[in-house]
Design a protein around this motif. Structure first.
Motif, PDB file in Angstrom:
ATOM      1  N   PRO A   1      -5.646   0.978   5.441  1.00 10.84           N
ATOM      2  CA  PRO A   1      -6.695   0.193   4.764  1.00 10.84           C
ATOM      3  C   PRO A   1      -7.732  -0.544   6.040  1.00 10.84           C
TER       4      PRO A   1
ATOM      5  N   GLU B   1      -5.626   3.205  -4.595  1.00  7.55           N
ATOM      6  CA  GLU B   1      -6.692   3.840  -4.050  1.00  7.55           C
ATOM      7  C   GLU B   1      -7.904   4.833  -5.180  1.00  7.55           C
TER       8      GLU B   1
ATOM      9  N   THR C   1      -6.414  -7.238   0.768  1.00  6.55           N
ATOM     10  CA  THR C   1      -5.301  -7.929  -0.007  1.00  6.55           C
ATOM     11  C   THR C   1      -5.682  -9.901  -0.046  1.00  6.55           C
TER      12      THR C   1
ATOM     13  N   THR D   1      -4.254  -4.224   0.170  1.00  4.95           N
ATOM     14  CA  THR D   1      -4.104  -2.875  -0.290  1.00  4.95           C
ATOM     15  C   THR D   1      -4.738  -2.028  -0.506  1.00  4.95           C
ATOM     16  N   SER D   2      -4.764  -0.562  -1.130  1.00  2.00           N
ATOM     17  CA  SER D   2      -4.594   0.649  -0.836  1.00  2.00           C
ATOM     18  C   SER D   2      -6.283  -0.005  -1.359  1.00  2.00           C
TER      19      SER D   2
ATOM     20  N   ASP E   1      -1.651   5.707   6.191  1.00  2.00           N
ATOM     21  CA  ASP E   1      -0.430   5.382   4.934  1.00  2.00           C
ATOM     22  C   ASP E   1      -0.303   6.365   3.571  1.00  2.00           C
TER      23      ASP E   1
ATOM     24  N   SER F   1       1.189  -0.930  -0.242  1.00  2.00           N
ATOM     25  CA  SER F   1       0.044  -0.377   0.083  1.00  2.00           C
ATOM     26  C   SER F   1       0.888   1.371  -0.214  1.00  2.00           C
TER      27      SER F   1
END
Length: 518
Positions: A466, A418, A477, A472-473, A351, A183
């Motif tokens: 996240p 994202e 994930t 993941t963004s 993040d 991310s």
């Protein structure tokens, strides 16, 4: 009979005291907008090579030019001279770059804290972050000195590549840490492009516009760069659009993530091919056009007489400076990456802000200082070449490299950004493309670019992390092993839980996508 009123000055700007009289534009606004040579008007005629009494080519200082070395890059020395090496590196390429050398104690302090006092995690991050600045600046300066030994176009490409080496090292260190850093990498990719297009280019326009009424640049630099960036951005965000359009609806989250990963890897290969075509276009097929533009831009340099008088590094010293700088940059990159988890979890930095703002600014500091100094010297074609070239390399080279390295290491490094980051990237490219369309710039356009970047930074500060710690963004994930288990069992419990967690987020993302792309 009344006398005509005296025309008012169109713009009051600061006058540079160190400018050479021959480089000051007597007519800052071009009168012929259809001239094919616009952006190079007012440049001196190309000078013929000079030769000494023995028939050898010499440069402006009378030094014999070594074969294969550009006359402006000839140092008149050979080998390694430690004292000259230190003095030239300390002087750097400009006053702004020279001031960064006072930060070298932070670089050494970061190494001492990391190896001697590993419990001081906050101070390790702070000293490594600040210590990255002089190390990255040395990479840029060494690359610039090495580029002086080459033809103009090849030198600019090499110098831009050295500016991206810091970013490549950071990406490689991050991806070696596994899926938990994915991310941050994704945010850093788009953050690097945004920092170049909005922050760095905005400062170039602003600083250049303060000292020059209006600056012009050639369409071959601006149009090719902006168009290529738009195409590269489309290639980057297609996996994001695919995932947010299908995940949780026609496809389960696990299947959508798996297919998005495959699309990202295919896109990485295509983007690498596009980068090769771009390099061939600049260095081979249209080499003469770029050579003429950049050489004319050199004649517009307001302190070219001072740059020519400065001592230069030898080829050996340039290689040594690159190796030393890369060593320190690698250490600082490792120290920074090791403390990201601490800063996110213990210090509350998101993040998005870490990857979108903090990491890109420090990794591109050398490129930013170089471009701003060139705009200050009225070399806007050089400045645009560095800004747009660095953004293009991030999109077409660095991103595919980290995707393919993650592929080889078995990590889920996809281009599933994202949706917020992807939309901001497209909007930023559209804004900058409109500013570049008229092939002129002033301080107002620069200030507006910086304001847009500040808005992005404020939004990134409040953007939540996240939902999944290893996600993941785009919220979740799915590791390779999980993907295999979930796709083999049609009604797995893990798939149901993941779908329940992301249902509301996916609906909101789809609604935003329809609003932004329709």
């Amino acid at each position: 009979m009344t006398s005509r009123p005296k025309p008012r000055s169109q713009f009051r700007h600061f006058q540079r005291k160190d400018a050479h009289p021959d480089t000051i534009d007597q007519q800052p606004y071009p009168t012929d907008h259809n001239n094919a040579e616009k952006g190079t008007a007012g440049a001196k005629e190309k000078k013929l090579p000079q030769y000494n009494s023995d028939g050898h080519e010499v440069n402006h200082a009378g030094f014999r030019v070594t074969r294969g070395v550009a006359p402006d890059g000839e140092s008149g020395r050979s080998g390694m001279h430690p004292w000259h090496f230190l003095c030239i590196c300390w002087r750097s390429s400009s006053h702004a770059s020279q001031y960064t050398n006072v930060l070298w104690p932070f670089t050494l302090a970061a190494m001492v804290l990391h190896f001697g006092y590993p419990e001081h995690e906050l101070w390790i991050f702070i000293t490594a972050y600040i210590g990255m600045v002089p190390a990255a600046n040395l990479v840029g300066f060494a690359g610039q000195e090495l580029a002086r030994k080459l033809p103009k176009v090849a030198g600019v490409i090499l110098e831009t590549t050295f500016g991206s080496i810091v970013e490549i090292i950071l990406f490689m260190v991050l991806i070696s840490g596994g899926n938990q850093n994915v991310s941050v990498i994704r945010a850093a990719i788009l953050g690097s492009i945004l920092a170049n297009l909005l922050f760095c280019l905005g400062l170039c326009f602003f600083v250049g516009g303060i000292f020059h009424p209006q600056q012009t640049f050639h369409e071959a630099i601006s149009e090719v760069g902006s168009n290529l960036m738009l195409v590269a951005a489309v290639g980057l965000v297609i996996p994001t659009i695919y995932y947010n359009s299908l995940a949780g609806g026609r496809l389960s989250t696990a299947v959508a993530e798996s297919e998005c990963l495959r699309i990202s890897r295919a896109a990485a290969i295509i983007l690498l091919v596009a980068f090769c075509v771009y390099v061939w276009f600049q260095s081979r097929s249209h080499h003469g056009l770029y050579e003429d533009i950049l050489e004319a831009d050199e004649e517009r340099d307001h302190d070219r007489h001072k740059d020519l008088a400065k001592a230069k590094l030898t080829f050996t010293e340039s290689i040594a400076a690159v190796l030393i700088a890369l060593t320190f940059v690698s250490f600082m990159a490792v120290f920074l990456v090791e403390q990201i988890e601490f800063m996110v979890q213990e210090r509350g930095i998101s993040d998005a802000f870490m990857g979108l703002i903090l990491v890109p600014i420090v990794e591109k500091v050398a490129e930013h200082l170089t471009a701003i100094d060139e705009a200050y010297d009225n070399q806007m074609n050089f400045a645009l070449s560095h800004v747009l070239g660095a953004s293009i390399q991030t999109a077409l080279l660095n991103t595919p490299l980290v995707v393919m390295v993650g592929w080889g290491l078995g990590y889920d490094m996809s281009m599933n950004f994202e949706l917020f980051d992807a939309v901001v990237l497209i909007l930023a490219i559209i804004v900058v493309g409109n500013f570049l369309r008229d092939e002129k710039s002033d301080y107002l356009e620069g200030a507006l670019c910086v304001f847009v970047y500040v808005l992005v930074a404020v939004s990134a500060w409040y953007y939540p992390n996240p939902l999944s710690e290893t996600g993941t963004s785009s919220a979740v994930t799915v590791t390779n092993s999980t993907l295999a288990n979930e796709t083999s069992s049609s009604g797995g419990v893990a798939s149901e839980v993941a779908s329940a967690l992301t249902e509301s987020a996916t609906q909101a993302a789809e609604t935003l996508a329809r609003m932004m792309f329709t």
